[in-house]
Design an enzyme around this catalytic site. Structure first.
Site, PDB file in Angstrom:
ATOM      1  N   ASN A  41       0.832  -1.196   0.000  1.00 18.95           N
ATOM      2  CA  ASN A  41       0.000   0.000   0.000  1.00 18.95           C
ATOM      3  C   ASN A  41       0.875   1.257   0.000  1.00 18.95           C
ATOM      4  OD1 ASN A  41       0.559  -0.888   2.725  1.00 18.95           O
ATOM      5  ND2 ASN A  41      -0.980   0.517   3.500  1.00 18.95           N
ATOM      6  N   GLU A  43       0.253   5.254   0.719  1.00 18.30           N
ATOM      7  CA  GLU A  43      -0.654   6.315   1.162  1.00 18.30           C
ATOM      8  C   GLU A  43      -0.267   7.649   0.541  1.00 18.30           C
ATOM      9  OE1 GLU A  43      -1.731   4.574   5.586  1.00 18.30           O
ATOM     10  OE2 GLU A  43      -0.436   6.332   5.440  1.00 18.30           O
ATOM     11  N   CYS A  52      -3.949   0.565  -2.791  1.00 21.27           N
ATOM     12  CA  CYS A  52      -3.937  -0.649  -1.969  1.00 21.27           C
ATOM     13  C   CYS A  52      -2.871  -1.620  -2.483  1.00 21.27           C
ATOM     14  CB  CYS A  52      -5.298  -1.336  -2.023  1.00 21.27           C
ATOM     15  SG  CYS A  52      -6.641  -0.388  -1.295  1.00 21.27           S
ATOM     16  N   GLU A  54      -3.126  -4.845  -2.974  1.00 21.07           N
ATOM     17  CA  GLU A  54      -3.664  -5.761  -3.985  1.00 21.07           C
ATOM     18  C   GLU A  54      -3.703  -5.086  -5.357  1.00 21.07           C
ATOM     19  OE1 GLU A  54      -5.976  -6.512  -0.100  1.00 21.07           O
ATOM     20  OE2 GLU A  54      -5.066  -4.819  -1.138  1.00 21.07           O
ATOM     21  N   CYS A  85     -10.290  -4.682   0.665  1.00 22.62           N
ATOM     22  CA  CYS A  85     -11.404  -3.733   0.629  1.00 22.62           C
ATOM     23  C   CYS A  85     -12.344  -4.098  -0.522  1.00 22.62           C
ATOM     24  CB  CYS A  85     -10.885  -2.303   0.472  1.00 22.62           C
ATOM     25  SG  CYS A  85     -10.239  -1.905  -1.168  1.00 22.62           S
ATOM     26  N   CYS A  88     -10.853  -3.654  -4.015  1.00 18.46           N
ATOM     27  CA  CYS A  88      -9.845  -4.667  -4.360  1.00 18.46           C
ATOM     28  C   CYS A  88     -10.471  -6.033  -4.577  1.00 18.46           C
ATOM     29  CB  CYS A  88      -8.752  -4.725  -3.298  1.00 18.46           C
ATOM     30  SG  CYS A  88      -7.607  -3.331  -3.462  1.00 18.46           S
TER      31      CYS A  88
END
Length: 131
Positions: A41, A43, A52, A54, A85, A88
């Site tokens: 990930n 940010e 993310c 994934e 999430c 994803c």
């Protein structure tokens, strides 16, 4: 679950850019060729502009010319395994069949496995937009 996926996801998790949440996630997916693709990930101060783990792994797979995944492993530093999430889950379903196993793990060693169909029942797919 294969050891190489776990090792790769654990290693790439260390590269996550998480200055705001400090919630590092690593992902490894296996393409149909057997090759591994990794993501972590990333940010951004302008939420929700991050990426993310994934999604990063899927982007690496597609950039390498593959469009089918056969396994996924996601690891996070949390007290219990974290599911991908919603976005994803849909991204994984775009490139993997319903029986593809996703292993969700913690850095403490806990693991949980679910298929893509279990993670995203009633997934939106190409058949929904066919005319």
């Amino acid at each position: 679950m294969t050891q190489d996926l776990r090792d790769a996801a654990t290693a790439v998790r260390k590269n996550a850019h998480t200055p705001y949440s400090n919630f590092k996630v690593g992902a490894a997916i296996r393409g149909a060729s057997g090759a591994l693709y990794l993501g972590c990930n990333v940010e951004n101060v302008a939420y929700p502009e991050g990426t993310c783990a994934e999604a990063g792994a899927i982007a690496a797979m597609v950039a390498a010319g593959e469009t089918k995944l056969t396994e996924a492993y996601v690891i996070a530093g949390s007290p219990m395994p974290v599911t991908p999430c919603g976005g994803c889950r849909q991204k994984l379903a775009e490139f993997g069949a319903g029986e593809v196993v996703v292993t969700m793990a913690t850095t403490g060693g806990a693991e949980q496995q679910m298929t893509l169909a279990e993670l995203l029942p009633g997934a939106f797919g190409a058949a929904h937009i066919a005319g």
